[in-house]
Write a protein that holds these residues in place. Structure first.
Motif, PDB file in Angstrom:
ATOM      1  N   UNK A  49      -0.461   2.589   9.979  1.00 19.73           N
ATOM      2  CA  UNK A  49      -1.441   1.608   9.872  1.00 19.73           C
ATOM      3  C   UNK A  49      -0.945   0.442  10.847  1.00 19.73           C
ATOM      4  N   UNK A  50       0.401   0.460  10.908  1.00 19.60           N
ATOM      5  CA  UNK A  50       1.062  -0.872  11.664  1.00 19.60           C
ATOM      6  C   UNK A  50       0.837  -0.773  13.043  1.00 19.60           C
TER       7      UNK A  50
ATOM      8  N   UNK B   1       1.247 -11.803 -10.186  1.00 21.67           N
ATOM      9  CA  UNK B   1       1.788 -10.631  -9.651  1.00 21.67           C
ATOM     10  C   UNK B   1       1.128 -10.447  -8.504  1.00 21.67           C
ATOM     11  N   UNK B   2       2.060  -9.742  -7.442  1.00 21.12           N
ATOM     12  CA  UNK B   2       1.627  -9.411  -6.106  1.00 21.12           C
ATOM     13  C   UNK B   2       1.954  -7.883  -6.146  1.00 21.12           C
TER      14      UNK B   2
ATOM     15  N   UNK C 274       2.193  -5.355   3.338  1.00 15.89           N
ATOM     16  CA  UNK C 274       1.692  -5.976   4.379  1.00 15.89           C
ATOM     17  C   UNK C 274       2.306  -7.112   5.127  1.00 15.89           C
ATOM     18  N   UNK C 275       2.746  -7.953   4.208  1.00 16.35           N
ATOM     19  CA  UNK C 275       3.546  -9.357   4.532  1.00 16.35           C
ATOM     20  C   UNK C 275       4.910  -9.144   4.889  1.00 16.35           C
TER      21      UNK C 275
END
Length: 362
Positions: free
Chosen positions: A253-254, A104-105, A112-113
């Motif tokens: 954050x980005x 699981x992710x 983030x991806x």
């Protein structure tokens, strides 16, 4: 982390009593978290995830009871949303066993991806809306607050007056710098007190209580919500605001990842530039919040006109709270920390101006 939890007699005894066999040795690190964890196959072929709360923590027993209360609520009727299946527990040892979702992710990794897309956000909104649609009396008494009053204490208003000695002696330099900044902000203090008063007057529903992107797990195309240690009756704006606040935090954050002027050791942008670019990034991610809100309203009737405004204010506090989480590791606040606090402050002070910006259309 790696420790001896997987081979402890308490774990092996619990698994055998549950008819799951014994946990087999497994190479590599255990799943990470604030609790002791172990995962892997058992001798009967079941894949399990075992969590043990730290009994040295004063709130460990309370958090365990809330997790158990969620599981009891979930099996008492129609499951309000998808979560890893609980296989059993040992209250004395503060152990709980789940079906292991191998591979699981987490939602934070997916975000983030750039893979936590609008469809997943819509599904997350449906899940949280279904939870909030449960009748409050569906919860066991100890989770409802009737026999164990336990309001969510964040934001910690008493910290705006003075810091407890135990906190002060262990806090990082950046955390102390942040509190020094906030304690001088009388407008923010008054706005947070107004928010807590509005929360106290709001109708309550069952809530997750600690909703973050990393509490969502995607496994075989199915979205799950886990970690129910703060499950209780409370203002539903808490959960909505936390999810929106996660994307607000993600927008900040980005900025350095997308701006070379901020990626080096000596960023050359002013505070105003950082805030401006953060707002632009938030506009790009706004579709996630819109999709979540649409999914939420598809699962539960929003009859409280003040919910979007309170949720926006809680989203602002969430951004300030995440600033503290990152400040715990540093000696000084960064330009991004201050920008995050500034954006969060604006949402707390004037939430009615930002509900549409954050995707919470009436």
């Amino acid at each position: 982390m790696t420790d001896d939890l997987a081979t402890s007699p308490a774990v092996q005894g619990l698994l055998e009593r549950l008819g799951l066999g014994r946990l087999l040795p497994r190479e590599g690190e255990s799943p990470r978290g604030r609790n002791r964890n172990a995962a892997g196959p058992t001798t009967t072929g079941r894949a399990v995830f075992v969590k043990q709360l730290d009994g040295r923590q004063p709130d460990a027993a309370r958090r365990f009871r809330r997790q158990r209360a969620y599981e009891e609520t979930a099996v008492a009727g129609e499951r309000p949303l998808t979560s890893p299946k609980c296989l059993g527990w040992d209250e004395e040892e503060l152990l709980i066993v789940f079906e292991w979702l191998d591979g699981a992710r987490s939602g934070s990794d997916l975000a983030s991806d750039e893979r936590f897309d609008d469809e997943l956000a819509h599904r997350a909104g449906e899940m949280v809306g279904a939870l909030h649609a449960l009748p409050p009396d569906a919860l066991p008494a100890e989770a409802s607050g009737t026999t164990e009053p336990d309001p969510i204490l964040l934001p910690p208003l008493e910290f705006f007056e003075s810091l407890p000695l135990a906190y002060h002696t262990q806090a990082s330099g950046a955390s102390l710098e942040a509190w020094g900044m906030l304690q001088r902000d009388t407008e923010l203090t008054l706005a947070l007190r107004r928010l807590r008063s509005a929360e106290a007057a709001a109708a309550v529903t069952p809530v997750h209580g600690d909703l973050r992107l990393d509490q969502f797990l995607l496994h075989d195309g199915q979205l799950h919500l886990c970690d129910w240690e703060e499950f209780r009756r409370a203002d539903p704006a808490r959960d909505v605001g936390s999810f929106i606040g996660e994307w607000l935090h993600r927008a900040v954050l980005d900025i350095p990842a997308k701006d070379a002027e901020l990626s080096g050791p000596s960023p050359r942008l002013s505070h105003q530039d950082i805030v401006r670019r953060g707002v632009a990034e938030l506009d790009r991610l706004r579709t996630r919040s819109v999709a979540f809100w649409e999914g939420y309203r598809a699962s539960t009737a929003v009859t409280d006109p003040g919910l979007p405004v309170r949720a926006t204010a809680f989203a602002g506090w969430h951004l300030i709270d995440r600033m503290f989480a990152s400040a715990e590791q540093r000696p000084r606040l960064t330009a991004l920390d201050r920008a995050a606090a500034g954006i969060g402050r604006s949402a707390v002070l004037h939430p009615e101006k930002f509900t549409t910006v954050l995707g919470l259309e009436a």
